[in-house]
Design a protein around this motif. Structure first.
Motif, PDB file in Angstrom:
ATOM      1  N   TYR A 182       0.817  -1.224   0.000  1.00  0.00           N
ATOM      2  CA  TYR A 182       0.000   0.000   0.000  1.00  0.00           C
ATOM      3  C   TYR A 182       0.844   1.265   0.000  1.00  0.00           C
ATOM      4  O   TYR A 182       0.442   2.287  -0.566  1.00  0.00           O
ATOM      5  CB  TYR A 182      -1.044  -0.002   1.125  1.00  0.00           C
ATOM      6  N   ASP A 183       2.040   1.215   0.604  1.00  0.00           N
ATOM      7  CA  ASP A 183       2.844   2.436   0.606  1.00  0.00           C
ATOM      8  C   ASP A 183       3.562   2.649  -0.722  1.00  0.00           C
ATOM      9  O   ASP A 183       3.931   3.778  -1.050  1.00  0.00           O
ATOM     10  CB  ASP A 183       3.853   2.425   1.755  1.00  0.00           C
ATOM     11  N   THR A 184       3.741   1.592  -1.500  1.00  0.00           N
ATOM     12  CA  THR A 184       4.239   1.773  -2.861  1.00  0.00           C
ATOM     13  C   THR A 184       3.175   2.441  -3.721  1.00  0.00           C
ATOM     14  O   THR A 184       3.479   3.328  -4.529  1.00  0.00           O
ATOM     15  CB  THR A 184       4.660   0.428  -3.472  1.00  0.00           C
ATOM     16  N   ALA A 185       1.915   2.038  -3.547  1.00  0.00           N
ATOM     17  CA  ALA A 185       0.824   2.715  -4.259  1.00  0.00           C
ATOM     18  C   ALA A 185       0.769   4.191  -3.869  1.00  0.00           C
ATOM     19  O   ALA A 185       0.549   5.074  -4.724  1.00  0.00           O
ATOM     20  CB  ALA A 185      -0.506   2.031  -3.952  1.00  0.00           C
ATOM     21  N   TYR A 186       0.988   4.457  -2.591  1.00  0.00           N
ATOM     22  CA  TYR A 186       1.039   5.837  -2.093  1.00  0.00           C
ATOM     23  C   TYR A 186       2.177   6.607  -2.757  1.00  0.00           C
ATOM     24  O   TYR A 186       2.013   7.757  -3.188  1.00  0.00           O
ATOM     25  CB  TYR A 186       1.233   5.776  -0.576  1.00  0.00           C
ATOM     26  N   ALA A 187       3.353   5.948  -2.862  1.00  0.00           N
ATOM     27  CA  ALA A 187       4.518   6.586  -3.482  1.00  0.00           C
ATOM     28  C   ALA A 187       4.312   6.806  -4.977  1.00  0.00           C
ATOM     29  O   ALA A 187       4.878   7.748  -5.556  1.00  0.00           O
ATOM     30  CB  ALA A 187       5.762   5.728  -3.251  1.00  0.00           C
ATOM     31  N   MET A 188       3.509   5.951  -5.600  1.00  0.00           N
ATOM     32  CA  MET A 188       3.224   6.125  -7.022  1.00  0.00           C
ATOM     33  C   MET A 188       2.512   7.448  -7.286  1.00  0.00           C
ATOM     34  O   MET A 188       2.668   8.053  -8.344  1.00  0.00           O
ATOM     35  CB  MET A 188       2.391   4.956  -7.547  1.00  0.00           C
ATOM     36  N   ALA A 189       1.729   7.895  -6.315  1.00  0.00           N
ATOM     37  CA  ALA A 189       1.009   9.164  -6.472  1.00  0.00           C
ATOM     38  C   ALA A 189       1.970  10.347  -6.518  1.00  0.00           C
ATOM     39  O   ALA A 189       1.668  11.376  -7.126  1.00  0.00           O
ATOM     40  CB  ALA A 189       0.012   9.336  -5.330  1.00  0.00           C
ATOM     41  N   ASP A 190       3.135  10.196  -5.888  1.00  0.00           N
ATOM     42  CA  ASP A 190       4.119  11.288  -5.816  1.00  0.00           C
ATOM     43  C   ASP A 190       5.336  11.046  -6.708  1.00  0.00           C
ATOM     44  O   ASP A 190       6.324  11.772  -6.622  1.00  0.00           O
ATOM     45  CB  ASP A 190       4.606  11.457  -4.372  1.00  0.00           C
ATOM     46  N   SER A 202      10.092   3.155  -3.228  1.00  0.00           N
ATOM     47  CA  SER A 202       9.930   1.855  -3.888  1.00  0.00           C
ATOM     48  C   SER A 202       9.296   2.019  -5.266  1.00  0.00           C
ATOM     49  O   SER A 202       9.607   1.252  -6.188  1.00  0.00           O
ATOM     50  CB  SER A 202       9.086   0.924  -3.017  1.00  0.00           C
ATOM     51  N   ALA A 203       8.419   3.010  -5.430  1.00  0.00           N
ATOM     52  CA  ALA A 203       7.790   3.232  -6.731  1.00  0.00           C
ATOM     53  C   ALA A 203       8.838   3.587  -7.781  1.00  0.00           C
ATOM     54  O   ALA A 203       8.744   3.152  -8.942  1.00  0.00           O
ATOM     55  CB  ALA A 203       6.749   4.344  -6.623  1.00  0.00           C
ATOM     56  N   ILE A 204       9.846   4.346  -7.392  1.00  0.00           N
ATOM     57  CA  ILE A 204      10.935   4.702  -8.311  1.00  0.00           C
ATOM     58  C   ILE A 204      11.838   3.490  -8.546  1.00  0.00           C
ATOM     59  O   ILE A 204      12.224   3.195  -9.683  1.00  0.00           O
ATOM     60  CB  ILE A 204      11.745   5.882  -7.744  1.00  0.00           C
ATOM     61  N   THR A 205      12.167   2.765  -7.497  1.00  0.00           N
ATOM     62  CA  THR A 205      13.044   1.604  -7.611  1.00  0.00           C
ATOM     63  C   THR A 205      12.427   0.513  -8.483  1.00  0.00           C
ATOM     64  O   THR A 205      13.117  -0.103  -9.305  1.00  0.00           O
ATOM     65  CB  THR A 205      13.369   1.040  -6.220  1.00  0.00           C
ATOM     66  N   PHE A 206      11.130   0.268  -8.321  1.00  0.00           N
ATOM     67  CA  PHE A 206      10.457  -0.759  -9.123  1.00  0.00           C
ATOM     68  C   PHE A 206      10.253  -0.310 -10.576  1.00  0.00           C
ATOM     69  O   PHE A 206       9.971  -1.131 -11.445  1.00  0.00           O
ATOM     70  CB  PHE A 206       9.113  -1.136  -8.506  1.00  0.00           C
ATOM     71  N   GLY A 207      10.354   0.975 -10.819  1.00  0.00           N
ATOM     72  CA  GLY A 207      10.276   1.508 -12.177  1.00  0.00           C
ATOM     73  C   GLY A 207       8.954   1.215 -12.866  1.00  0.00           C
ATOM     74  O   GLY A 207       7.883   1.432 -12.291  1.00  0.00           O
ATOM     75  N   ARG A 208       9.023   0.687 -14.084  1.00  0.00           N
ATOM     76  CA  ARG A 208       7.808   0.434 -14.867  1.00  0.00           C
ATOM     77  C   ARG A 208       6.995  -0.729 -14.308  1.00  0.00           C
ATOM     78  O   ARG A 208       5.864  -0.946 -14.733  1.00  0.00           O
ATOM     79  CB  ARG A 208       8.163   0.149 -16.323  1.00  0.00           C
ATOM     80  N   ARG A 209       7.580  -1.470 -13.377  1.00  0.00           N
ATOM     81  CA  ARG A 209       6.882  -2.614 -12.780  1.00  0.00           C
ATOM     82  C   ARG A 209       6.337  -2.283 -11.396  1.00  0.00           C
ATOM     83  O   ARG A 209       6.097  -3.179 -10.586  1.00  0.00           O
ATOM     84  CB  ARG A 209       7.837  -3.808 -12.690  1.00  0.00           C
ATOM     85  N   ASP A 210       6.138  -1.004 -11.116  1.00  0.00           N
ATOM     86  CA  ASP A 210       5.679  -0.622  -9.780  1.00  0.00           C
ATOM     87  C   ASP A 210       4.307  -1.201  -9.447  1.00  0.00           C
ATOM     88  O   ASP A 210       4.096  -1.736  -8.358  1.00  0.00           O
ATOM     89  CB  ASP A 210       5.690   0.898  -9.610  1.00  0.00           C
ATOM     90  N   ALA A 211       3.367  -1.125 -10.387  1.00  0.00           N
ATOM     91  CA  ALA A 211       2.022  -1.658 -10.134  1.00  0.00           C
ATOM     92  C   ALA A 211       2.060  -3.172  -9.952  1.00  0.00           C
ATOM     93  O   ALA A 211       1.355  -3.733  -9.096  1.00  0.00           O
ATOM     94  CB  ALA A 211       1.079  -1.282 -11.270  1.00  0.00           C
TER      95      ALA A 211
END
Length: 298
Positions: A182-190, A202-211
């Motif tokens: 859930y906090d990766t989803a939160y980070a995706m917003a920013d 984590s959203a940046i680290t996971f890159g295109r595979r964040d979702a």
């Protein structure tokens, strides 16, 4: 109360996110899961009140120290540009004193609990206070947050049973995965703003595979909750939570894979119902077992 005092209290409430209880709830749900499992039903009221109050206070302290750590960044992020530090409404000394006061108040909640719980609170405090600074160097600060958000679990077992069994660490691992999801989803917003200012998520680290990473963590979380159910010999009222959790998790993945800022934040908030679902499952399980034991005279 004069206007100046009222205004300062309002600002402190904003620093503590008192008007945004989602963080408290996401921290509280796994603690409640642990308390109910450790007690095999309703825990002692004193222990329950100590943990509920302590959860609110430590979440509040964590929010204040987070804003202190991010005081030079929040103004550049759309979602956080109106926070007290970002708009210059609070000073560093005020924030640090407020953090100390909240931590002291949380420590008072430990007084009726046993020594092991006090000892377990020390790593919990360290994780909570150090998490905001990991965004400077650690590629997965959301994983670190998962550790901080999960320490209420072994503390709950320690308070109720006087020891920390393997079941506690199984639940701990499950909650770390859920928090990372859930906090990766939160980070995706920013994500766009965070890339500009140079902090790590984590959203940046996971890159295109964040979702996809969010979905994988969610599925891992559910798998461990299934394992937990088997470990505690859960009765049938526990198990309907599994398909419903999976449905919500897949629905969340479909919503966030478009990387829309508002959708990602909305799905982050929706995790509150997932925490409530698993608590309801545990509540129903132990209630059923008690009724069954009474009915059959066990």
């Amino acid at each position: 109360m004069n206007n100046t005092t009222a205004e300062r209290l309002k600002i402190y409430g904003q620093l503590m996110r008192a008007d945004k209880p989602i963080g408290t709830m996401l921290l509280l749900w796994p603690t409640l899961w642990a308390l109910w499992i450790a007690a095999q039903g309703m825990p002692d009221l004193t222990i329950l009140l100590a943990f509920v109050t302590g959860t609110f206070l430590m979440r509040s302290a964590g929010c204040v120290i987070n804003d202190f750590a991010d005081r030079n960044f929040d103004g550049a992020v759309e979602r956080t540009k109106n926070r007290p530090f970002a708009r210059g409404a609070v000073g560093k000394k005020e924030a640090l004193l407020l953090t100390a006061a909240l931590c002291l108040a949380a420590a008072l909640c430990l007084l009726p609990l046993n020594r092991l719980t006090w000892l377990m609170s020390l790593p919990a405090l360290f994780l909570a206070m150090s998490y905001p600074f990991t965004k400077r160097f650690f590629p997965l600060p959301q994983l670190y947050l998962g550790l901080a958000f999960s320490f209420g679990i072994p503390m709950a077992f320690a308070a109720v049973t006087g020891h920390v069994p393997p079941t506690a660490w199984l639940l701990f691992a499950a909650n770390v995965l859920w928090t990372l999801a859930y906090d990766t989803a939160y980070a995706m917003a920013d994500k766009e703003d965070d890339l500009k200012i140079g902090i790590k998520t984590s959203a940046i680290t996971f890159g295109r595979r964040d979702a996809e990473a969010v979905l994988a963590c969610h599925l891992g979380f559910t798998a461990l909750m299934i394992w937990l159910g088997l470990t505690i010999s859960a009765a049938w009222p526990y198990w309907p939570a599994v398909p419903l959790a999976l449905y919500w998790q897949i629905k969340q993945y479909r919503a966030i894979r478009q990387r829309d800022r508002n959708a990602c934040f909305r799905e982050f908030l929706a995790n509150n119902r997932l925490g409530a679902l698993w608590f309801a499952a545990l509540l129903a399980n132990y209630l059923y077992l008690k009724i069954a034991a009474f009915a059959f005279g066990q």
